[in-house]
Design a protein around this motif. Structure first.
Motif, PDB file in Angstrom:
ATOM      1  N   LEU A 161       0.831  -1.209   0.000  1.00  0.00           N
ATOM      2  CA  LEU A 161       0.000   0.000   0.000  1.00  0.00           C
ATOM      3  C   LEU A 161       0.865   1.259   0.000  1.00  0.00           C
ATOM      4  O   LEU A 161       0.566   2.233  -0.700  1.00  0.00           O
ATOM      5  CB  LEU A 161      -0.934  -0.006   1.215  1.00  0.00           C
ATOM      6  CG  LEU A 161      -2.137  -0.938   1.085  1.00  0.00           C
ATOM      7  CD1 LEU A 161      -2.836  -1.091   2.426  1.00  0.00           C
ATOM      8  CD2 LEU A 161      -3.104  -0.430   0.016  1.00  0.00           C
ATOM      9  N   ALA A 162       1.938   1.231   0.798  1.00  0.00           N
ATOM     10  CA  ALA A 162       2.818   2.396   0.849  1.00  0.00           C
ATOM     11  C   ALA A 162       3.396   2.686  -0.536  1.00  0.00           C
ATOM     12  O   ALA A 162       3.572   3.855  -0.917  1.00  0.00           O
ATOM     13  CB  ALA A 162       3.930   2.168   1.870  1.00  0.00           C
ATOM     14  N   GLY A 190      -4.892  -3.210   7.144  1.00  0.00           N
ATOM     15  CA  GLY A 190      -4.407  -3.002   5.774  1.00  0.00           C
ATOM     16  C   GLY A 190      -5.522  -3.131   4.752  1.00  0.00           C
ATOM     17  O   GLY A 190      -5.614  -2.338   3.805  1.00  0.00           O
ATOM     18  N   LEU A 191      -6.395  -4.118   4.951  1.00  0.00           N
ATOM     19  CA  LEU A 191      -7.511  -4.288   4.017  1.00  0.00           C
ATOM     20  C   LEU A 191      -8.470  -3.107   4.085  1.00  0.00           C
ATOM     21  O   LEU A 191      -8.970  -2.629   3.057  1.00  0.00           O
ATOM     22  CB  LEU A 191      -8.250  -5.599   4.310  1.00  0.00           C
ATOM     23  CG  LEU A 191      -7.460  -6.878   3.999  1.00  0.00           C
ATOM     24  CD1 LEU A 191      -8.222  -8.107   4.483  1.00  0.00           C
ATOM     25  CD2 LEU A 191      -7.152  -6.992   2.513  1.00  0.00           C
ATOM     26  N   ALA A 192      -8.705  -2.616   5.293  1.00  0.00           N
ATOM     27  CA  ALA A 192      -9.580  -1.452   5.430  1.00  0.00           C
ATOM     28  C   ALA A 192      -8.969  -0.229   4.735  1.00  0.00           C
ATOM     29  O   ALA A 192      -9.655   0.499   3.998  1.00  0.00           O
ATOM     30  CB  ALA A 192      -9.821  -1.165   6.920  1.00  0.00           C
ATOM     31  N   ARG A 193      -7.678  -0.045   4.960  1.00  0.00           N
ATOM     32  CA  ARG A 193      -6.967   1.072   4.314  1.00  0.00           C
ATOM     33  C   ARG A 193      -6.981   0.917   2.792  1.00  0.00           C
ATOM     34  O   ARG A 193      -7.200   1.889   2.060  1.00  0.00           O
ATOM     35  CB  ARG A 193      -5.528   1.087   4.843  1.00  0.00           C
ATOM     36  CG  ARG A 193      -4.555   2.024   4.179  1.00  0.00           C
ATOM     37  CD  ARG A 193      -3.207   1.944   4.900  1.00  0.00           C
ATOM     38  NE  ARG A 193      -2.088   2.373   4.085  1.00  0.00           N
ATOM     39  CZ  ARG A 193      -0.811   2.069   4.316  1.00  0.00           C
ATOM     40  NH1 ARG A 193      -0.492   1.298   5.356  1.00  0.00           N
ATOM     41  NH2 ARG A 193       0.151   2.508   3.524  1.00  0.00           N
ATOM     42  N   GLU A 196     -10.504   1.850   1.623  1.00  0.00           N
ATOM     43  CA  GLU A 196     -10.746   3.297   1.644  1.00  0.00           C
ATOM     44  C   GLU A 196     -10.097   3.998   0.460  1.00  0.00           C
ATOM     45  O   GLU A 196     -10.648   4.944  -0.103  1.00  0.00           O
ATOM     46  CB  GLU A 196     -10.189   3.910   2.939  1.00  0.00           C
ATOM     47  CG  GLU A 196     -11.099   3.708   4.137  1.00  0.00           C
ATOM     48  CD  GLU A 196     -10.347   3.858   5.454  1.00  0.00           C
ATOM     49  OE1 GLU A 196      -9.337   4.607   5.493  1.00  0.00           O
ATOM     50  OE2 GLU A 196     -10.757   3.200   6.435  1.00  0.00           O
ATOM     51  N   GLY A 197      -8.909   3.515   0.110  1.00  0.00           N
ATOM     52  CA  GLY A 197      -8.198   4.151  -0.996  1.00  0.00           C
ATOM     53  C   GLY A 197      -8.577   3.601  -2.365  1.00  0.00           C
ATOM     54  O   GLY A 197      -8.032   4.032  -3.378  1.00  0.00           O
ATOM     55  N   GLY A 198      -9.476   2.614  -2.381  1.00  0.00           N
ATOM     56  CA  GLY A 198      -9.832   2.008  -3.662  1.00  0.00           C
ATOM     57  C   GLY A 198      -8.660   1.296  -4.314  1.00  0.00           C
ATOM     58  O   GLY A 198      -8.458   1.356  -5.522  1.00  0.00           O
ATOM     59  N   ARG A 199      -7.872   0.592  -3.509  1.00  0.00           N
ATOM     60  CA  ARG A 199      -6.616   0.019  -3.996  1.00  0.00           C
ATOM     61  C   ARG A 199      -6.660  -1.471  -4.286  1.00  0.00           C
ATOM     62  O   ARG A 199      -5.688  -2.038  -4.751  1.00  0.00           O
ATOM     63  CB  ARG A 199      -5.509   0.270  -2.966  1.00  0.00           C
ATOM     64  CG  ARG A 199      -5.176   1.730  -2.730  1.00  0.00           C
ATOM     65  CD  ARG A 199      -4.322   2.304  -3.841  1.00  0.00           C
ATOM     66  NE  ARG A 199      -4.140   3.748  -3.671  1.00  0.00           N
ATOM     67  CZ  ARG A 199      -3.422   4.503  -4.495  1.00  0.00           C
ATOM     68  NH1 ARG A 199      -2.812   3.961  -5.541  1.00  0.00           N
ATOM     69  NH2 ARG A 199      -3.319   5.797  -4.301  1.00  0.00           N
ATOM     70  N   GLY A 241     -15.049  -3.103   0.060  1.00  0.00           N
ATOM     71  CA  GLY A 241     -15.630  -2.541  -1.153  1.00  0.00           C
ATOM     72  C   GLY A 241     -15.222  -3.223  -2.445  1.00  0.00           C
ATOM     73  O   GLY A 241     -15.608  -2.786  -3.525  1.00  0.00           O
ATOM     74  N   TYR A 242     -14.479  -4.299  -2.348  1.00  0.00           N
ATOM     75  CA  TYR A 242     -14.055  -4.982  -3.569  1.00  0.00           C
ATOM     76  C   TYR A 242     -15.206  -5.809  -4.141  1.00  0.00           C
ATOM     77  O   TYR A 242     -15.821  -6.602  -3.425  1.00  0.00           O
ATOM     78  CB  TYR A 242     -12.862  -5.897  -3.279  1.00  0.00           C
ATOM     79  CG  TYR A 242     -12.365  -6.645  -4.494  1.00  0.00           C
ATOM     80  CD1 TYR A 242     -11.657  -5.996  -5.502  1.00  0.00           C
ATOM     81  CD2 TYR A 242     -12.604  -8.010  -4.648  1.00  0.00           C
ATOM     82  CE1 TYR A 242     -11.196  -6.668  -6.619  1.00  0.00           C
ATOM     83  CE2 TYR A 242     -12.146  -8.698  -5.769  1.00  0.00           C
ATOM     84  CZ  TYR A 242     -11.444  -8.030  -6.740  1.00  0.00           C
ATOM     85  OH  TYR A 242     -10.990  -8.695  -7.848  1.00  0.00           O
ATOM     86  N   THR A 243     -15.489  -5.607  -5.408  1.00  0.00           N
ATOM     87  CA  THR A 243     -16.609  -6.332  -6.033  1.00  0.00           C
ATOM     88  C   THR A 243     -16.159  -7.128  -7.250  1.00  0.00           C
ATOM     89  O   THR A 243     -16.981  -7.628  -8.010  1.00  0.00           O
ATOM     90  CB  THR A 243     -17.709  -5.339  -6.480  1.00  0.00           C
ATOM     91  OG1 THR A 243     -17.101  -4.390  -7.379  1.00  0.00           O
ATOM     92  CG2 THR A 243     -18.313  -4.611  -5.292  1.00  0.00           C
TER      93      THR A 243
END
Lengths: 276, 276
Positions: A161-162, A190-193, A196-199, A241-243
């Protein structure tokens, strides 16, 4: 098949299948997505693969893989960038918007993990414009720390993520692979972050089984055979939010030795029992 | 030998040596500390080992190992606690104040890492009074995440510290082993935190080499042969205030196949070249 609309079969799970076998086998089993690898795609021709897949009503969830971006010398770096630009084009040609990157290990003789990780960031910066131009997102895959020396210096979701967060989320995301991340007690945050960032660019499944074979790489377990709480991951990834598709990607000589259709049927059954 | 005053030879590095061989070999090489293992110590008798070691002018830097504290059933838990109380007594009898704990993997069929880690904390709480009574410090060793399933659910220095910090620093510390921690980009902050809390109970060295052998356990590298920046670790551990022995602990059939004195001489040479 009900409940398996998002299931994708990564072709590394059924190496015994040719591309036409893979496409026919998935179509016959009601699977809607496949994850592909560059070597077979190049052999068959990306445009031909795209036609084959489309004709069977399948989508390509990801192309594996670019990466290996840690070479410190200018020639090695230039070669890696050229190869990754080709991989981006192959991803676009085969009809997927996701190119998985395995970032590469330490160069021979080096002990400089931080330096290698920084070179990955530099390489991403060099590749993002081409990725954006081709409509392909670079998906940085953190690999289990057991691979930090020889395969991927990006070892945790936090590190991935970083790296990704230095670039627009549209063009650089991360891969959540249960096999690589299951041991990490910081993975929930990490999954929440990432959400949130749509990553979250891809979600891959394999189970952790022991003892590991020599070289470690080919020791992945069939879903449900090991230590990973797969359902926990699926729920967290969805909550984030992953679909998109959920790929089963299991490197296992034991699976490759069997009939491909049987392996796919078993994997679907395990998916329903342990993931859904 | 100059500069190697703090060097300790963990006997797992030279399994070809009996305890008398180990003590004589270390004394001959000017090594002042040895790390011992329970099995050979019990075979020889802890009191006899203590006399042997003292007579040669050596100290025992640590006893390996207690732990395996993750059993969920009452009988398994009681057996583990009894065994660890015995290990604490053996450590005291052999003349060391440091008992290394490898906390144990997931119970068969379990996928509950968080639960297993919590049982480790419960077991530490049960063991601390006996440890304190015997003047022995419990040293929680985080093992590389590759061992999370089958050997140790405590995978990072951060996790080990979070466990240890629930108890007085006098009786519960952590082990810094380069082999297990080298890949982690948060290890510098972990070492600083460990130093501030006075938690570093032991410092062990091995290098990371690939490819790993089947089962992974016996694939450690001689100092300088692998990917770990050993000097960086030594400097950080010292900066964190650790002044105790530095154990070379290398599980390697290649080393065990050689002459013990030759292995020790090589290890000392590598220690001077890559650690000091």
């Amino acid at each position: 098949m009900r409940g398996t609309e998002r299931f994708s079969l990564n072709q590394a799970t059924v190496r015994q299948w040719s591309l036409p076998d893979l496409v026919a086998g998935c179509a016959a089993a009601g699977v809607r997505h496949v994850g592909l690898w560059r070597e077979p795609v190049r052999e068959y021709g990306p445009a031909a693969v795209a036609r084959l897949v489309r004709a069977a009503g399948l989508s390509v969830s990801s192309l594996c893989r670019g990466g290996f971006l840690t070479a410190p010398d200018p020639a090695g770096r230039a070669a890696a960038l050229a190869d990754n630009r080709a991989a981006i084009e192959e991803a676009a040609a085969v009809g997927t918007d996701t190119l998985v990157l395995v970032c590469g290990g330490l160069p021979p003789g080096s002990r400089d993990l931080a330096g290698a990780r920084e070179r990955v960031a530099d390489a991403l910066a060099a590749l993002v414009p081409h990725a954006a131009g081709c409509g392909v997102r670079l998906a940085v895959e953190p690999l289990h720390p057991v691979f930090a020396a020889d395969r991927c210096v990006v070892s945790t979701l936090g590190q991935a993520l970083a790296l990704a967060e230095r670039f627009p989320a549209e063009w650089v995301g991360i891969v959540v692979d249960t096999y690589h991340l299951w041991w990490d007690d910081t993975v929930a945050e990490g999954l929440a972050r990432a959400g949130e960032g749509g990553r979250i660019a891809a979600f891959q499944l394999a189970d952790w089984v022991t003892p590991l074979p020599e070289g470690v790489l080919l020791g992945r377990g069939q879903l449900g055979d090991g230590s990973v709480d797969l359902r926990w991951f699926r729920e967290r990834v969805e909550a984030a939010g992953y679909t998109g598709p959920t790929e089963a990607e299991i490197f296992s000589p034991a699976l490759w030795a069997r009939d491909g259709a049987q392996v796919l049927a078993e994997t679907l059954e395990r998916y329903r029992a342990h993931v859904l």
